[in-house]
Design a protein around this motif. Structure first.
Motif, PDB file in Angstrom:
ATOM      1  N   GLU A  79      20.917  -0.487  -9.076  1.00  0.00           N
ATOM      2  CA  GLU A  79      21.688   0.190  -7.851  1.00  0.00           C
ATOM      3  C   GLU A  79      23.183   0.220  -7.851  1.00  0.00           C
ATOM      4  O   GLU A  79      23.711  -0.674  -8.385  1.00  0.00           O
ATOM      5  CB  GLU A  79      21.263  -0.170  -6.568  1.00  0.00           C
ATOM      6  N   LYS A  80      23.615   1.128  -7.222  1.00  0.00           N
ATOM      7  CA  LYS A  80      25.283   1.061  -7.256  1.00  0.00           C
ATOM      8  C   LYS A  80      25.741  -0.071  -6.170  1.00  0.00           C
ATOM      9  O   LYS A  80      24.833  -0.328  -5.126  1.00  0.00           O
ATOM     10  CB  LYS A  80      25.813   2.392  -6.772  1.00  0.00           C
ATOM     11  N   ALA A  81      26.625  -0.699  -6.742  1.00  0.00           N
ATOM     12  CA  ALA A  81      27.291  -1.796  -5.570  1.00  0.00           C
ATOM     13  C   ALA A  81      28.251  -0.974  -4.802  1.00  0.00           C
ATOM     14  O   ALA A  81      28.926  -0.155  -5.100  1.00  0.00           O
ATOM     15  CB  ALA A  81      27.593  -2.919  -6.474  1.00  0.00           C
ATOM     16  N   TYR A  82      28.305  -1.395  -3.421  1.00  0.00           N
ATOM     17  CA  TYR A  82      29.404  -0.889  -2.716  1.00  0.00           C
ATOM     18  C   TYR A  82      30.388  -1.727  -2.319  1.00  0.00           C
ATOM     19  O   TYR A  82      30.164  -3.017  -2.200  1.00  0.00           O
ATOM     20  CB  TYR A  82      28.581  -0.476  -1.129  1.00  0.00           C
ATOM     21  N   PHE A  83      31.538  -1.322  -2.537  1.00  0.00           N
ATOM     22  CA  PHE A  83      32.922  -2.177  -2.397  1.00  0.00           C
ATOM     23  C   PHE A  83      33.566  -1.507  -1.182  1.00  0.00           C
ATOM     24  O   PHE A  83      33.925  -0.254  -1.506  1.00  0.00           O
ATOM     25  CB  PHE A  83      33.821  -2.092  -3.666  1.00  0.00           C
ATOM     26  N   LEU A  84      34.138  -2.361  -0.358  1.00  0.00           N
ATOM     27  CA  LEU A  84      35.075  -1.923   0.725  1.00  0.00           C
ATOM     28  C   LEU A  84      36.215  -2.731   0.987  1.00  0.00           C
ATOM     29  O   LEU A  84      36.065  -4.023   0.764  1.00  0.00           O
ATOM     30  CB  LEU A  84      34.424  -1.894   2.226  1.00  0.00           C
ATOM     31  N   VAL A  85      37.482  -2.154   0.845  1.00  0.00           N
ATOM     32  CA  VAL A  85      38.654  -2.852   1.044  1.00  0.00           C
ATOM     33  C   VAL A  85      39.302  -2.618   2.070  1.00  0.00           C
ATOM     34  O   VAL A  85      39.658  -1.438   2.537  1.00  0.00           O
ATOM     35  CB  VAL A  85      39.532  -2.996  -0.003  1.00  0.00           C
ATOM     36  N   ASN A  86      39.573  -3.220   3.132  1.00  0.00           N
ATOM     37  CA  ASN A  86      40.139  -3.095   4.356  1.00  0.00           C
ATOM     38  C   ASN A  86      41.465  -3.964   4.609  1.00  0.00           C
ATOM     39  O   ASN A  86      41.577  -4.998   3.750  1.00  0.00           O
ATOM     40  CB  ASN A  86      39.470  -3.101   5.552  1.00  0.00           C
ATOM     41  N   GLY A  87      42.196  -3.481   5.334  1.00  0.00           N
ATOM     42  CA  GLY A  87      43.522  -4.353   5.549  1.00  0.00           C
ATOM     43  C   GLY A  87      44.213  -4.581   7.047  1.00  0.00           C
ATOM     44  O   GLY A  87      43.572  -3.802   7.731  1.00  0.00           O
ATOM     45  N   SER A  88      44.976  -5.406   7.082  1.00  0.00           N
ATOM     46  CA  SER A  88      45.308  -5.621   8.474  1.00  0.00           C
ATOM     47  C   SER A  88      46.766  -5.990   8.330  1.00  0.00           C
ATOM     48  O   SER A  88      47.556  -6.632   7.461  1.00  0.00           O
ATOM     49  CB  SER A  88      44.637  -6.834   9.169  1.00  0.00           C
ATOM     50  N   SER A  89      47.530  -5.427   9.555  1.00  0.00           N
ATOM     51  CA  SER A  89      49.050  -5.523   9.504  1.00  0.00           C
ATOM     52  C   SER A  89      49.221  -5.822  10.903  1.00  0.00           C
ATOM     53  O   SER A  89      48.574  -4.899  11.774  1.00  0.00           O
ATOM     54  CB  SER A  89      49.906  -4.657   8.954  1.00  0.00           C
ATOM     55  N   LYS A  90      50.473  -6.480  11.273  1.00  0.00           N
ATOM     56  CA  LYS A  90      50.667  -6.320  13.036  1.00  0.00           C
ATOM     57  C   LYS A  90      51.472  -5.237  13.349  1.00  0.00           C
ATOM     58  O   LYS A  90      51.441  -4.796  14.525  1.00  0.00           O
ATOM     59  CB  LYS A  90      51.559  -7.718  13.257  1.00  0.00           C
ATOM     60  N   ASP A  91      51.918  -4.561  12.175  1.00  0.00           N
ATOM     61  CA  ASP A  91      52.876  -3.370  12.619  1.00  0.00           C
ATOM     62  C   ASP A  91      51.820  -1.919  12.685  1.00  0.00           C
ATOM     63  O   ASP A  91      52.474  -1.285  13.335  1.00  0.00           O
ATOM     64  CB  ASP A  91      53.819  -2.954  11.613  1.00  0.00           C
ATOM     65  N   SER A  92      50.936  -2.001  11.835  1.00  0.00           N
ATOM     66  CA  SER A  92      50.378  -0.720  11.813  1.00  0.00           C
ATOM     67  C   SER A  92      48.793  -0.761  11.362  1.00  0.00           C
ATOM     68  O   SER A  92      48.379  -1.712  10.882  1.00  0.00           O
ATOM     69  CB  SER A  92      51.016   0.199  11.123  1.00  0.00           C
ATOM     70  N   LEU A  93      48.081   0.235  11.692  1.00  0.00           N
ATOM     71  CA  LEU A  93      46.801   0.587  11.345  1.00  0.00           C
ATOM     72  C   LEU A  93      46.680   0.448   9.771  1.00  0.00           C
ATOM     73  O   LEU A  93      47.487   1.618   9.240  1.00  0.00           O
ATOM     74  CB  LEU A  93      45.987   1.566  12.022  1.00  0.00           C
ATOM     75  N   ILE A  94      46.095  -0.039   8.880  1.00  0.00           N
ATOM     76  CA  ILE A  94      45.803   0.242   7.570  1.00  0.00           C
ATOM     77  C   ILE A  94      44.505   1.026   7.295  1.00  0.00           C
ATOM     78  O   ILE A  94      43.534   0.540   7.682  1.00  0.00           O
ATOM     79  CB  ILE A  94      45.905  -1.072   6.816  1.00  0.00           C
ATOM     80  N   GLN A  95      44.573   2.015   6.544  1.00  0.00           N
ATOM     81  CA  GLN A  95      43.600   2.524   5.896  1.00  0.00           C
ATOM     82  C   GLN A  95      42.525   1.851   5.126  1.00  0.00           C
ATOM     83  O   GLN A  95      43.247   0.950   4.492  1.00  0.00           O
ATOM     84  CB  GLN A  95      43.810   3.784   5.007  1.00  0.00           C
ATOM     85  N   PHE A  96      41.359   1.982   5.283  1.00  0.00           N
ATOM     86  CA  PHE A  96      40.281   1.380   4.054  1.00  0.00           C
ATOM     87  C   PHE A  96      40.240   2.133   2.981  1.00  0.00           C
ATOM     88  O   PHE A  96      40.292   3.253   3.001  1.00  0.00           O
ATOM     89  CB  PHE A  96      39.223   0.732   5.025  1.00  0.00           C
ATOM     90  N   TYR A  97      39.804   1.349   1.968  1.00  0.00           N
ATOM     91  CA  TYR A  97      39.215   2.162   0.757  1.00  0.00           C
ATOM     92  C   TYR A  97      37.931   1.757   0.171  1.00  0.00           C
ATOM     93  O   TYR A  97      37.608   0.454   0.543  1.00  0.00           O
ATOM     94  CB  TYR A  97      40.203   1.637  -0.337  1.00  0.00           C
ATOM     95  N   ASP A  98      36.852   2.599   0.001  1.00  0.00           N
ATOM     96  CA  ASP A  98      35.584   2.237  -0.502  1.00  0.00           C
ATOM     97  C   ASP A  98      35.220   3.082  -1.547  1.00  0.00           C
ATOM     98  O   ASP A  98      35.763   4.025  -1.962  1.00  0.00           O
ATOM     99  CB  ASP A  98      34.583   2.257   0.783  1.00  0.00           C
ATOM    100  N   GLU A  99      34.282   2.577  -2.301  1.00  0.00           N
ATOM    101  CA  GLU A  99      33.821   3.067  -3.483  1.00  0.00           C
ATOM    102  C   GLU A  99      32.354   2.444  -3.871  1.00  0.00           C
ATOM    103  O   GLU A  99      32.104   1.342  -3.637  1.00  0.00           O
ATOM    104  CB  GLU A  99      34.930   2.857  -4.850  1.00  0.00           C
ATOM    105  N   TYR A 100      31.429   3.237  -4.509  1.00  0.00           N
ATOM    106  CA  TYR A 100      30.300   2.853  -4.998  1.00  0.00           C
ATOM    107  C   TYR A 100      30.408   2.826  -6.691  1.00  0.00           C
ATOM    108  O   TYR A 100      30.981   3.804  -7.091  1.00  0.00           O
ATOM    109  CB  TYR A 100      29.158   3.737  -4.690  1.00  0.00           C
ATOM    110  N   ILE A 101      29.939   1.702  -7.023  1.00  0.00           N
ATOM    111  CA  ILE A 101      30.316   1.382  -8.502  1.00  0.00           C
ATOM    112  C   ILE A 101      28.885   0.985  -9.094  1.00  0.00           C
ATOM    113  O   ILE A 101      28.112   0.140  -8.770  1.00  0.00           O
ATOM    114  CB  ILE A 101      31.292   0.372  -8.833  1.00  0.00           C
ATOM    115  N   ASP A 102      28.623   1.809 -10.184  1.00  0.00           N
ATOM    116  CA  ASP A 102      27.377   1.503 -11.027  1.00  0.00           C
ATOM    117  C   ASP A 102      28.027   0.284 -12.063  1.00  0.00           C
ATOM    118  O   ASP A 102      28.681   0.323 -12.805  1.00  0.00           O
ATOM    119  CB  ASP A 102      27.017   2.236 -12.036  1.00  0.00           C
TER     120      ASP A 102
END
Length: 106
Positions: A79-102
């Motif tokens: 199965e594909k593995a799912y990866f999610l990278v999110n971020g935090s900053s005190k100044d602003s909201l950070i967009q997340f990145y996600d991807e399914y990888i074989d």
């Protein structure tokens, strides 16, 4: 909204490499418009049946920002593995990145 967060703040150039079958190294670059204090966190899920887990061993840059993750004892499923990278900053909201990888194709 799905794309909450500042444009250009999500990570870029996410990639994973597997060494000696059991070690996996994933790396990324900070978003080009991410605030300087942004810290990133990687979560992954080996398959739909498994729990999402946070990276246990981050690779840090000179500013102590997480820029990658080393995974030990990786078992590669079909199965594909799912990866999610999110971020935090005190100044602003950070967009997340996600991807399914074989993983077995890496």
């Amino acid at each position: 909204p799905v794309f909450a967060g500042m444009n250009g703040s999500a990570i870029e150039n996410f990639s994973c490499v597997i060494y000696n079958i059991v070690l996996m190294n994933c790396t990324w670059q900070a978003g080009r418009d991410a605030p300087a204090d942004t810290q990133y966190f990687l979560y992954w899920q080996k398959s739909r049946d498994e729990e999402e887990m946070e990276c246990e061993l981050y690779i840090k840059d000179e500013n102590c920002r997480n820029m990658g993750c080393i995974f030990q004892n990786v078992s590669i499923g079909i199965e594909k593995a799912y990866f999610l990278v999110n971020g935090s900053s005190k100044d602003s909201l950070i967009q997340f990145y996600d991807e399914y990888i074989d993983l077995y194709k890496i």
